[in-house]
Design a protein around this motif. Structure first.
Motif, PDB file in Angstrom:
ATOM      1  N   ILE A  44       0.762  -1.109  -0.053  1.00 25.71           N
ATOM      2  CA  ILE A  44       0.037  -0.009  -0.134  1.00 25.71           C
ATOM      3  C   ILE A  44       0.934   1.224  -0.077  1.00 25.71           C
ATOM      4  CG2 ILE A  44      -1.810  -1.180   1.071  1.00 25.71           C
ATOM      5  CD1 ILE A  44      -0.769   0.153   3.978  1.00 25.71           C
ATOM      6  N   THR A  55       8.017  -4.320   1.997  1.00 20.57           N
ATOM      7  CA  THR A  55       7.892  -5.557   2.412  1.00 20.57           C
ATOM      8  C   THR A  55       9.121  -6.286   2.256  1.00 20.57           C
ATOM      9  OG1 THR A  55       5.869  -5.699   0.966  1.00 20.57           O
ATOM     10  CG2 THR A  55       6.840  -7.823   1.302  1.00 20.57           C
ATOM     11  N   THR A  56       9.390  -6.971   3.395  1.00 16.47           N
ATOM     12  CA  THR A  56      10.755  -7.581   3.496  1.00 16.47           C
ATOM     13  C   THR A  56      10.663  -9.086   3.061  1.00 16.47           C
ATOM     14  OG1 THR A  56      11.494  -6.213   5.583  1.00 16.47           O
ATOM     15  CG2 THR A  56      12.746  -8.351   4.954  1.00 16.47           C
ATOM     16  N   GLY A  93      -3.250   1.685  12.102  1.00 16.74           N
ATOM     17  CA  GLY A  93      -3.488   2.719  10.783  1.00 16.74           C
ATOM     18  C   GLY A  93      -3.322   3.857  10.925  1.00 16.74           C
ATOM     19  N   ALA A 152       4.921   5.627   8.667  1.00 15.02           N
ATOM     20  CA  ALA A 152       3.757   5.243   9.319  1.00 15.02           C
ATOM     21  C   ALA A 152       4.218   3.635  10.323  1.00 15.02           C
ATOM     22  CB  ALA A 152       2.830   4.498   8.590  1.00 15.02           C
ATOM     23  N   GLY A 179       2.803  -1.838   8.605  1.00 17.75           N
ATOM     24  CA  GLY A 179       3.562  -2.436   7.545  1.00 17.75           C
ATOM     25  C   GLY A 179       2.960  -2.324   6.029  1.00 17.75           C
ATOM     26  N   ARG A 208      -3.938  -5.338   0.767  1.00 12.34           N
ATOM     27  CA  ARG A 208      -4.766  -4.372   0.341  1.00 12.34           C
ATOM     28  C   ARG A 208      -4.255  -3.575  -0.539  1.00 12.34           C
ATOM     29  NH1 ARG A 208      -9.089  -6.116   2.802  1.00 12.34           N
ATOM     30  NH2 ARG A 208      -8.859  -6.507   5.339  1.00 12.34           N
ATOM     31  N   ASN A 253      -5.583   3.157   4.502  1.00 15.19           N
ATOM     32  CA  ASN A 253      -5.654   4.614   5.164  1.00 15.19           C
ATOM     33  C   ASN A 253      -4.204   5.236   5.360  1.00 15.19           C
ATOM     34  OD1 ASN A 253      -5.934   6.441   7.155  1.00 15.19           O
ATOM     35  ND2 ASN A 253      -6.960   5.178   8.932  1.00 15.19           N
ATOM     36  N   ASP A 275     -10.693   0.430   7.699  1.00 18.45           N
ATOM     37  CA  ASP A 275     -10.138  -0.091   8.837  1.00 18.45           C
ATOM     38  C   ASP A 275     -10.435   0.573  10.311  1.00 18.45           C
ATOM     39  OD1 ASP A 275      -8.703   2.059   7.637  1.00 18.45           O
ATOM     40  OD2 ASP A 275      -7.300   2.199   9.236  1.00 18.45           O
TER      41      ASP A 275
HETATM   42  P1  NAD Z   1       0.840  -4.899   8.289  1.00 17.40           P
HETATM   43  O1  NAD Z   1       0.782  -3.583   9.214  1.00 17.40           O
HETATM   44  O2  NAD Z   1       1.100  -4.505   7.039  1.00 17.40           O
HETATM   45  O3  NAD Z   1      -0.636  -5.405   8.375  1.00 17.40           O
HETATM   46  C1  NAD Z   1      -1.443  -5.709   9.415  1.00 17.40           C
HETATM   47  C2  NAD Z   1      -2.806  -5.621   9.198  1.00 17.40           C
HETATM   48  O4  NAD Z   1      -3.158  -4.289   9.399  1.00 17.40           O
HETATM   49  C3  NAD Z   1      -3.280  -6.107   8.088  1.00 17.40           C
HETATM   50  O5  NAD Z   1      -4.589  -6.572   8.130  1.00 17.40           O
HETATM   51  C4  NAD Z   1      -3.704  -4.983   7.149  1.00 17.40           C
HETATM   52  O6  NAD Z   1      -4.551  -4.663   6.262  1.00 17.40           O
HETATM   53  C5  NAD Z   1      -3.965  -3.827   8.189  1.00 17.40           C
HETATM   54  N1  NAD Z   1      -3.387  -2.574   7.875  1.00 17.40           N
HETATM   55  C6  NAD Z   1      -1.962  -2.168   7.815  1.00 17.40           C
HETATM   56  N2  NAD Z   1      -1.881  -0.826   7.691  1.00 17.40           N
HETATM   57  C7  NAD Z   1      -3.273  -0.457   7.262  1.00 17.40           C
HETATM   58  C8  NAD Z   1      -3.671   0.926   6.518  1.00 17.40           C
HETATM   59  N3  NAD Z   1      -2.556   1.855   6.565  1.00 17.40           N
HETATM   60  N4  NAD Z   1      -4.964   0.859   6.133  1.00 17.40           N
HETATM   61  C9  NAD Z   1      -5.684  -0.162   6.234  1.00 17.40           C
HETATM   62  N5  NAD Z   1      -5.388  -1.401   6.875  1.00 17.40           N
HETATM   63  C10 NAD Z   1      -4.047  -1.603   7.423  1.00 17.40           C
HETATM   64  O7  NAD Z   1       1.639  -5.985   9.004  1.00 17.40           O
HETATM   65  P2  NAD Z   1       1.949  -7.395   8.428  1.00 17.40           P
HETATM   66  O8  NAD Z   1       0.875  -8.017   7.690  1.00 17.40           O
HETATM   67  O9  NAD Z   1       2.672  -8.178   9.419  1.00 17.40           O
HETATM   68  O10 NAD Z   1       3.204  -7.228   7.644  1.00 17.40           O
HETATM   69  C11 NAD Z   1       3.237  -6.978   6.007  1.00 17.40           C
HETATM   70  C12 NAD Z   1       4.564  -6.435   5.550  1.00 17.40           C
HETATM   71  O11 NAD Z   1       4.881  -5.407   5.969  1.00 17.40           O
HETATM   72  C13 NAD Z   1       5.724  -7.742   5.775  1.00 17.40           C
HETATM   73  O12 NAD Z   1       6.352  -7.788   4.738  1.00 17.40           O
HETATM   74  C14 NAD Z   1       6.633  -6.687   7.093  1.00 17.40           C
HETATM   75  O13 NAD Z   1       7.896  -7.220   6.780  1.00 17.40           O
HETATM   76  C15 NAD Z   1       6.365  -5.473   6.220  1.00 17.40           C
HETATM   77  N6  NAD Z   1       6.371  -4.325   7.669  1.00 17.40           N
HETATM   78  C16 NAD Z   1       7.036  -3.063   7.228  1.00 17.40           C
HETATM   79  C17 NAD Z   1       7.384  -2.134   8.031  1.00 17.40           C
HETATM   80  C18 NAD Z   1       7.932  -0.752   7.829  1.00 17.40           C
HETATM   81  O14 NAD Z   1       8.354  -0.895   6.685  1.00 17.40           O
HETATM   82  N7  NAD Z   1       7.850  -0.082   8.557  1.00 17.40           N
HETATM   83  C19 NAD Z   1       6.717  -2.387   9.312  1.00 17.40           C
HETATM   84  C20 NAD Z   1       6.064  -3.619   9.678  1.00 17.40           C
HETATM   85  C21 NAD Z   1       5.974  -4.583   8.719  1.00 17.40           C
END
Ligand code: NAD
Length: 494
Positions: A28, A87-88, A259, A275, A278, A283, A290, A330
């Protein structure tokens, strides 16, 4: 959505124009970055934007750090970095770009405000307004791990005095600038007396310099329980890296949603804003995400670079949009929300509210906000350091500590004696319990015999004799006292 580039590059020579680096990241990331930039540039942010590519594509092209050398050069030159989540890829030795960036650029302070927007965003904690200030470079995140035996792996927890002083002072200076009343410290110094003990001690020492601000310390386990149940008890919080990593997500979630929260990573010369969530790959590309977390990060960035009035305008417009019930999926709830919108529509609603103020949520004023300039760390006079002995860590597959003691005693001399054996920190010799479970990783402590002085030669002698006796030494730790106080753990059960 494209951000209006004519707004940001119209006049790069403009004295207020600040050059920043952005990365749109993965999942996203591009959508929320475009929405965020569109809002802040329309609000009048004077930015010249240089974009770098980081994340999945770079990782998968074979760069295990997720960032190219040229991108580092740009980030270091511009000093301010607004970063969308990345994404890692799983497995394969890929390093976390966030952790690397924080450590390379000395971004020692991670600042995460967690505020509830009741009743517009559902939360059990309407009065919550907590800022978690997390040490960002040290602790277990030094990432120094080793497998030492078949059964045991180890991660070093590194806590330094400069690290503690910088983060604790940052927390108190932050509280002073934003007229906060209290700073709370969380550690686990009842168990980790050296590492967390140092963090707590530095907290107590520095707190004395801020008599107008209340201070308190909680053991992290009960503190975390209280934070999850009664966050209104807390104001500014400071803690070592791991506790801060976990608890700032908990705090953001119970405030309403992960979020909605942004974070600032502040160093002496550079800063990164992102933010806390992740890249939410499921999404991605659906105009659903968001953008508020990244927008909150961008607002912190604007304050950091002195564009406070723009930051204020954006935050008040965003609060008004929250109040209007215009919500992404969300945080959308039947009854409280009025319109469920996508990323683009949400951004347009915030833009339409620029210049407006919230009616029932508290409008913000950032007139006094400025970057915190901390005094540089100055090294103290060295303490009197004395070598008092050594711990030899041994890989041994037996089960009976008495049998091991019999073998290890063969490497004793008249000057150096085996005094204790522990397994996973518990004393098992002399006088251990039969019930204690033992792995193949043993700590054998050697101290000088009565009236003898211990030196590095004794360690070399022990290691040489251990090798001759086919004892598999996997590591040594020297035992020191500083100013006469032993600075190493005793065996539990002693
Ligand atoms: P995530 O935060 O991406 O998602 C967790 C949940 O929250 C999901 O259901 C997602 O749909 C929802 N969500 C998160 N942000 C949102 C937003 N802005 N709007 C609406 N819904 C939102 O966590 P994850 O699924 O554990 O990780 C996904 C990827 O992100 C992994 O590859 C992880 O390594 C990476 N990650 C990156 C960072 C960063 O770059 N700072 C931090 C955490 C995770």
């Amino acid at each position: 959505m494209d951000y209006p580039s004519e707004l940001c590059s119209a006049n790069p020579k403009h004295p207020k124009m600040k050059k920043i680096t952005i990365a749109k990241g993965d999942g996203i990331g591009p959508e929320i970055m475009d929405a965020t930039l569109k809002i802040i540039l329309t609000a009048g942010a004077e930015l010249e934007i240089e974009e770098v590519e980081v994340g999945e594509k770079i990782y998968l092209a074979g760069n295990t750090s997720g960032i190219a050398r040229e991108s580092w050069d740009i980030i270091r030159r511009n000093k301010i970095f607004l970063k969308a989540p990345i994404t890692t890829p799983q497995g394969g030795g890929y390093k976390s770009l966030n952790v690397t960036t924080r450590k390379f650029l000395e971004l020692y302070a991670n600042v995460r405000p967690c505020v509830s927007f009741h009743p517009f965003v559902q939360t059990l904690h309407p009065g919550m307004d907590v800022v978690i200030i997390r040490e960002n470079e040290e602790d277990l995140y030094a990432g120094i791990e080793h497998q030492q035996t078949d059964e045991v792996v180890q991660c070093l927890k590194l806590i330094s005095r400069p690290g503690c002083e910088k983060i604790v002072r940052y927390a108190f200076e932050f509280a002073r600038q934003y007229r906060r009343k209290k700073v709370t410290c969380f550690t686990k110094d009842n168990i980790m007396k050296q590492t967390d003990g140092l963090f707590h001690k530095v907290f107590d020492d520095i707190a004395k310099e801020y008599p107008e601000i209340e201070n308190e310390h909680w053991i992290v386990d009960i503190g975390a329980a209280k934070l999850a149940d009664m966050p209104e008890l807390f104001d500014v919080m400071v803690m070592p890296n791991l506790y801060g990593d976990v608890l700032s997500d908990v705090a953001a979630q119970i405030a309403g949603s992960v979020g909605l929260a942004g974070s600032a990573n502040i160093g002496e010369s550079c800063a990164m804003f992102e933010a806390i969530h992740g890249s939410a790959p499921r999404r991605a590309g659906q105009n659903m995400a968001n953008p508020s977390g990244l927008l909150q990060a961008a607002i912190m960035m604007l304050i950091h670079i002195g564009q406070n009035s723009v930051a204020e305008k954006v935050q008040n417009g965003w609060l008004k949009t929250m109040e209007d019930g215009i919500h992404t999926y969300d945080i959308y709830r039947e009854g409280t929300s009025r319109r469920k919108v996508g990323t683009h529509e949400f951004a347009m609603a915030v833009i339409a509210n620029l210049g407006s103020f919230p009616a029932s949520l508290q409008p913000v004023s950032y007139a006094g906000g400025k970057p915190l300039i901390l005094p540089r760390y100055t090294r103290k006079e060295p303490a009197r350091k004395e070598l008092e002995g050594v711990d030899l860590f041994i890989h041994w597959r037996g089960v009976d500590p008495d049998e091991l003691a019999g073998r290890i005693k063969k490497i004793e001399t008249g000057q150096v004696k085996l005094t204790m054996i522990t397994n996973r920190g518990i004393k098992v010799w002399p006088d251990g319990f039969e019930e204690t479970f033992c792995t193949d990783h043993w700590r054998c402590r050697f101290k000088p015999a009565e009236g003898q002085i211990f030196s590095h030669h004794d360690i070399i002698g022990l290691l040489t004799r251990a090798d001759e006796e086919s004892v598999d030494t996997v590591k040594t730790e020297n035992l020191y006292s500083f100013d006469g106080i032993p600075a190493y753990s005793l065996g539990q059960g002693q």
